[in-house]
Design a protein around this motif. Structure first.
Motif, PDB file in Angstrom:
ATOM      1  N   UNK A 150      -2.725   1.539 -15.040  1.00 26.30           N
ATOM      2  CA  UNK A 150      -2.151   2.599 -14.222  1.00 26.30           C
ATOM      3  C   UNK A 150      -1.854   2.030 -12.844  1.00 26.30           C
ATOM      4  N   UNK A 151      -0.721   1.340 -12.755  1.00 24.00           N
ATOM      5  CA  UNK A 151      -0.375   0.727 -11.478  1.00 24.00           C
ATOM      6  C   UNK A 151       1.136   0.664 -11.332  1.00 24.00           C
ATOM      7  N   UNK A 152       1.599   0.673 -10.091  1.00 22.91           N
ATOM      8  CA  UNK A 152       3.019   0.858  -9.817  1.00 22.91           C
ATOM      9  C   UNK A 152       3.508  -0.142  -8.779  1.00 22.91           C
ATOM     10  N   UNK A 153       4.733  -0.617  -8.991  1.00 19.27           N
ATOM     11  CA  UNK A 153       5.376  -1.432  -7.962  1.00 19.27           C
ATOM     12  C   UNK A 153       6.282  -0.492  -7.157  1.00 19.27           C
ATOM     13  N   UNK A 154       6.646  -0.894  -5.949  1.00 19.37           N
ATOM     14  CA  UNK A 154       7.580  -0.118  -5.131  1.00 19.37           C
ATOM     15  C   UNK A 154       7.065   1.248  -4.695  1.00 19.37           C
ATOM     16  N   UNK A 155       5.761   1.393  -4.577  1.00 19.41           N
ATOM     17  CA  UNK A 155       5.252   2.640  -4.003  1.00 19.41           C
ATOM     18  C   UNK A 155       4.526   2.345  -2.690  1.00 19.41           C
ATOM     19  N   UNK A 156       4.942   1.236  -2.039  1.00 17.65           N
ATOM     20  CA  UNK A 156       4.311   0.796  -0.783  1.00 17.65           C
ATOM     21  C   UNK A 156       4.088   1.943   0.189  1.00 17.65           C
ATOM     22  N   UNK A 157       5.105   2.802   0.265  1.00 21.93           N
ATOM     23  CA  UNK A 157       5.076   3.857   1.278  1.00 21.93           C
ATOM     24  C   UNK A 157       3.899   4.814   1.067  1.00 21.93           C
ATOM     25  N   UNK A 158       3.323   4.800  -0.113  1.00 24.31           N
ATOM     26  CA  UNK A 158       2.213   5.727  -0.371  1.00 24.31           C
ATOM     27  C   UNK A 158       0.860   5.177   0.063  1.00 24.31           C
TER      28      UNK A 158
ATOM     29  N   UNK B 187      -3.501  10.844 -12.683  1.00 22.68           N
ATOM     30  CA  UNK B 187      -3.089   9.451 -12.832  1.00 22.68           C
ATOM     31  C   UNK B 187      -2.063   8.987 -11.807  1.00 22.68           C
ATOM     32  N   UNK B 188      -1.053   9.785 -11.533  1.00 22.67           N
ATOM     33  CA  UNK B 188      -0.004   9.265 -10.660  1.00 22.67           C
ATOM     34  C   UNK B 188      -0.401   9.369  -9.188  1.00 22.67           C
ATOM     35  N   UNK B 189      -0.217   8.274  -8.427  1.00 20.96           N
ATOM     36  CA  UNK B 189      -0.652   8.285  -7.030  1.00 20.96           C
ATOM     37  C   UNK B 189      -0.060   9.450  -6.222  1.00 20.96           C
ATOM     38  N   UNK B 190       1.171   9.800  -6.516  1.00 19.01           N
ATOM     39  CA  UNK B 190       1.815  10.851  -5.731  1.00 19.01           C
ATOM     40  C   UNK B 190       1.116  12.194  -5.963  1.00 19.01           C
TER      41      UNK B 190
END
Ligand SMILES: Nc1nc2c(ncn2[C@@H]2O[C@H](COP(=O)(O)OP(=O)(O)OP(=O)(O)O)[C@@H](O)[C@H]2O)c(=O)[nH]1
Ligand code: SF4
Ligand SMILES: [Mg+2]
Lengths: 394, 608
Positions: free
Chosen positions: A22-30, A279-282
């Motif tokens: 459960x990991x994401x690229x391009x969510x730096x802003x979060x 699960x999703x950071x947002x």
């Protein structure tokens, strides 16, 4: 209660082709709001933390090493504020080679971190490229040196073997390079092709051959032999350590201990109950705001496993330890002897040479370590068939 | 309803020519179903029918038809399946009717089951109304197909109705032809009751539901009724008709189609083909009933969990009630335990039966490879029927083995004759006759459609023959077959040994010339299908004790899941559950776990 705390950092610079975490690229802003949400998450467990001794705090991911060091330190401080973190507690993070500089590592060490493990994966540039890894073999060496210079007393390396087409020699070369750095801890995982990942798709479409399980088995056996000779103690199916450097935090999972799961998609196990976060950071961050009134705003799902599941989980985790498990602890937990519950399945596994029993100790044989799932699936099938036999007839 | 206003008819056709879609239009146009109640092929109500897009069970529906001049009729329609394996459904339905709509796809023309159904209907003296369907398709050739119908079946051009069931064209004309051309049922309402059971079904509350056609007398009131063959008396719980869902009615008139709820719990007491009469005032004789079906294919059906044997027995008896062509008897296998040897009309029938048993009765089943029935003349002169290869006596006791032969009809454009010939001859078939359905001279080269007749061992067409026929004719050929006779053949039994132990459920009987090739293929298929075990497993094929092929499945070395990431145990649990589920679906033979598919490996012998 003695508690481990797992903290999930769901960010990566790039998403690797084989990875289904459960990991994401391009969510730096979060990252910034995420750091605050982590602290809110810890606070939502203040009742549990307040009554616990915390023996480990483990940042996993994702790549915690790329998360701002002062946010990691801030999170540890929040944990210390909320719980009694013992003086010898293990405070660890995962990092990718080359991404956490010496300054960052020093800052972390100063903030109480005493253990770091690097996702080295391989020392072969082509293999690293196959795995979508952005670092070079040299970066691994440099990172280990930096960690030592920063004062980390326990440095670990994670390696992956059994890549499609990889030879035994190629694997042993990587392993030798790793051992040459004398890390205190080594994790060696066979590459698993997960459905739905880019690698999974490539295999499904026949563009990349399926990794050969037999050659992975040969590599595993060679690994055991090599690391043994190099003075590492094999303590879990995929984990080796120099004496005194086993991962306390991971042992919590295998020993069936309690742990809190903090962060997006993190899992916790407290007092027999299992918890799973949003699960999703947002969505996870959003829950921090909406939390008023709900006791556990970040938890998406929690349950107490049914007996058969709990027994199956017990085997799945305990048997991973090389030393095995004292079956009397089964009796304490499930109030029946192991033989009345699953004796037939165990006997079968002993017969096949997968399990060994001596006295009260039950453990996998060397062959059984490669066939752990065969043992667990037999145990589970046995439990389920007993369950259905007990079901009243309609 | 005035008997002279009743019309009973079936819809018959080759598979997929649009029977059920036409039934939709009839139900819609007569206002039997409102637009809201309508669905495509609404009479295909079984899940399996909807999934596969084919009709499996004949289905009845009653409609009220008001002719343009205001005259009112009662139509009883029976939609039938087109696939050859369900031909028995068709012939039973025909016996309840005076007429039939013969649907022919205008883009395909006459096909093998078109002819087979025409003959069935003609044998029963039914009035046929030819309907050319799908005229909306751009490649439809109504003129050409109309001429074909005229030449082959003998219809006159003005009898033939052009229709599109999809677009609703020709529906009014069909309705008025049903009223005008099909005769009303004969029958005498005052005679003693005679109602033919043409189908049945089990209902948990109402017991056996008998689907009937009343030939004489009337069904009403509470008077006890009697089944003439089994001599069982019962008190009817309810009469009714299909609208198309079951609707209770006070009575069933002479000539009508409907159902009787018998309240009988023992399904064996109420058989399809039996005649219902009044217990007190019985008819002097029963209606002719049906010829017993002759199954073509046999296979063992076993519960994966041996505790489910009794459940399987009960399920089979109930399913057989709703599927009169299914026959079964208990058998046992050293490898598989207790189960049933079942007879089917074909492989699709086998597949449907095992799926219905699993779905409708919640069973987990294992089906063994299908086989035809052989006849063995023993050296003692005795004769034995063998429908299970493992039962074949020791060669020393066998005088002669006879195998069933079939007559097959293939209809194909003439350009594929060569391919069909080749396929049939590699399967030991013999060419008998050829007939052009269209004058060759009037058609483009290779276009004219031709009927080819062959004789061929039934065992040779069981597996993959139809697929290969379709494949070698770009999908154009259609096939019909029926049993011809038994002929002597040079056949041997191939035994399969798994881990040194003969597995009875895997043996097969084959032509001796093919034995070693098939043994090799079977062994290598099994090697693919049986998962690696905890130890090496040799697989051998043997004829009369002589090993003709051998392979070894190596012991599994690695099956371990990667680490438990961040304490998340659920994903591993799911994977383990999948593995455990897999284990439960395996059959333990000795100490080897054999998956269900392995028992069907024989089906793959002709894959290439
Ligand atoms: N274009 C066109 N398609 C049609 C027409 N009638 C039926 N179809 C299509 O043909 C296919 C088969 O139709 P069905 O009504 O299920 O055929 P069937 O004869 O009942 O088939 P079985 O019961 O399985 O033998 C479906 O896809 C229908 O939509 C028609 O008039 N025109
Ligand atoms: S760095 Fe690790 S967590 Fe991130 S995508 Fe790659 S494998 Fe997955
Ligand atoms: Mg249909």
């Amino acid at each position: 209660m003695s508690l481990g705390v797992y903290i999930h950092i769901p960010f990566c610079v790039l998403k690797c082709g084989y990875c289904d975490f459960n990991t994401y690229a391009n969510l730096e802003s979060l990252k910034l709001p995420y750091a605050s949400a982590l602290i809110a998450d810890l606070e939502s467990w203040s009742d549990v933390l307040g009554a616990a001794d915390v023996h480990s705090i483990s940042f996993g991911g994702g790549t915690p090493g790329e998360f701002p060091a002062h946010d990691l330190v801030r999170t540890v401080q929040a944990a210390r504020r909320l719980a009694a973190v013992t003086s010898e507690a293990e405070i660890s993070l995962e990092a990718n080679p080359g991404t956490t500089g010496e300054a960052g590592l020093r800052q972390l060490a100063a903030g109480g971190f005493n253990r770091v493990s690097f996702g080295a994966q391989s020392f072969d540039p082509l293999e690293l490229r196959f795995l979508d890894r952005v670092h070079s073999p040299g970066a691994i060496t440099a990172s280990v040196a930096n960690a030592r210079a920063a004062g980390f007393g326990s440095v670990g390396l994670d390696l992956i073997y059994g890549l499609p087409g990889q030879s035994l020699d190629a694997w042993l070369r990587s392993l030798r390079s790793a051992v040459a750095l004398r890390p205190e801890h080594l994790s060696c995982y066979a590459l698993t092709v997960e459905e739905g990942t880019p690698l999974g798709l490539a295999v499904q479409r026949g563009r990349i051959p399926d990794p050969d399980p037999d050659s992975a088995a040969t590599m595993y056996e060679a690994t055991e032999e090599f690391l043994n000779a190099a003075g590492y103690r094999h303590y879990e199916i995929s984990n080796w350590a120099l004496p005194g450097h086993e991962s306390r935090h991971n042992r919590t999972y295998w020993d069936g201990g309690d742990y809190a799961g903090i962060g997006a998609g993190a899992h916790g196990f407290i007092g027999g109950e299992r918890f799973e976060n949003i699960a999703h950071p947002r969505t996870y961050i959003a829950a921090a705001g909406s939390g008023e009134g709900t006791a556990r705003p970040f938890v998406a799902n929690s349950y107490v496993p049914a007996r058969a599941t709990a027994i199956s989980d017990w085997f799945e985790t305990r048997l991973r330890l090389v030393e095995g498990v004292d079956i009397r602890s089964f009796e304490v937990e499930f109030r029946s002897t192991i033989d009345t519950v699953i004796g037939a399945a165990l006997d079968q596994c002993v017969g096949y040479g997968l399990l060994a029993r001596d006295g009260h100790q039950l453990r996998l044989t060397p062959r059984g370590r490669l066939l752990h799932s065969e043992v667990c699936a037999r145990v589970l099938a046995h439990l389920q068939s007993q369950d259905s036999a007990r079901r009243p007839l309609e | 309803m005035d008997q002279s206003k009743i019309r009973n008819f079936c819809i018959i056709a080759h598979i997929d020519h649009g029977k059920s879609t036409l039934a939709d239009r009839l139900l819609e146009r007569t206002g039997t179903l409102s637009h809201r109640q309508m669905a495509e092929q609404v009479l295909d109500s079984m899940d399996l029918e909807r999934e596969k897009g084919i009709t499996i069970k004949a289905a009845a529906a009653r409609m009220k038809y008001v002719a343009p001049d205001g005259e009112e009729f009662e139509f009883n329609l029976i939609d039938t399946p087109g696939h050859v394996d369900f031909a028995y459904e068709v012939s039973r339905s025909l016996a309840a009717c005076e007429g039939a709509l013969l649907v022919v796809d205008a883009s395909q023309g006459i096909e093998a089951q078109t002819l087979a159904n025409v003959y069935l209907a003609m044998n029963q003296d039914l009035t046929l109304i030819p309907v050319l369907n799908k005229i909306d398709l751009p490649h439809a050739e109504p003129l050409r197909v109309a001429q074909e119908l005229e030449r082959v079946v003998g219809f006159s051009q003005d009898e033939i109705i052009l229709a599109s069931a999809k677009e609703g064209k020709g529906v009014d004309e069909i309705l008025s032809a049903i009223a005008g051309r099909i005769p009303p049922p004969k029958g005498n309402p005052d005679a003693p009751v005679q109602a033919l059971i043409f189908d049945s079904k089990y209902d948990a509350y109402k017991g056996v539901l008998a689907y009937v056609r009343v030939f004489n007398g009337e069904l009403k009131g509470r008077d006890p009724l009697k089944l003439m063959q089994t001599d069982v008396t019962f008190d009817p719980l309810e009469f009714g008709a299909f609208m198309p869902v079951m609707r209770p009615l006070p009575m069933l008139h002479c000539g009508e189609v409907g159902y009787v709820a018998t309240g009988l719990k023992d399904v064996a007491e109420c058989r399809v083909g039996d005649t219902i009469t009044l217990a007190a005032h019985a008819a002097s004789e029963a209606l002719p009933g049906y010829r017993a079906v002759k199954p073509m294919v046999f296979a063992g059906i076993y519960p994966t969990d041996s505790d489910e044997y009794q459940d399987l027995r009960e399920a089979l008896s109930r399913l057989a009630l709703n599927d009169a062509s299914l026959v079964y008897e208990p058998e046992s296998s050293a490898a598989l335990g207790f189960g049933f040897r079942c007879g089917f009309l074909g492989l699709l029938h086998l597949e449907i039966v095992s799926e219905r048993l699993e779905r409708e009765y919640g069973l987990s089943l294992l089906t063994t490879a299908p086989s035809v029935e052989y006849r063995v003349i023993l050296t003692t002169g005795e004769e034995a029927a063998i429908d299970n290869p493992s039962q074949l006596p020791d060669p020393s006791r066998i005088g002669e083995i006879l195998e069933p032969w079939a007559k097959i009809d293939v209809i194909t454009p003439s350009r594929y004759i060569g391919q069909v010939m080749e396929l049939v001859t590699t399967r030991r078939g013999q060419f008998m006759r050829m007939e052009y359905l269209e004058p060759e001279s009037e058609m483009a080269q290779g276009e004219a459609r031709v009927l080819l007749e062959y004789e061929i061992p039934m065992g040779e067409i069981l597996v993959n023959f139809y697929d290969q026929l379709k494949g070698s004719t770009s999908g154009y050929a259609s096939l019909d077959y029926h049993l011809l006779e038994y002929r002597a053949a040079n056949l041997v039994k191939v035994d399969v040994l798994v881990n040194g132990q003969a597995v009875d459920a895997l043996s097969l009987i084959t032509y001796s010339g093919n034995a070693s090739r098939e043994g090799r293929v079977l062994v290598s298929k099994l090697r693919e299908l049986i998962p690696r075990q905890m130890f090496d497993v040799p697989i051998q094929a043997a004829v009369g004790g002589r090993v003709i092929a051998r392979e070894t499945i190596r012991a599994v070395r690695k099956n371990v899941l990667a680490k438990c990431y961040g304490g998340d145990i659920t994903r591993k649990r799911k994977l383990l559950e999948k593995q455990a589920e897999g284990k439960k679906r395996m059959k333990m033979v000795g100490n080897v776990e054999i998956p269900q598919e392995a028992f069907m490996a024989v089906l793959k012998l002709r894959d290439d």
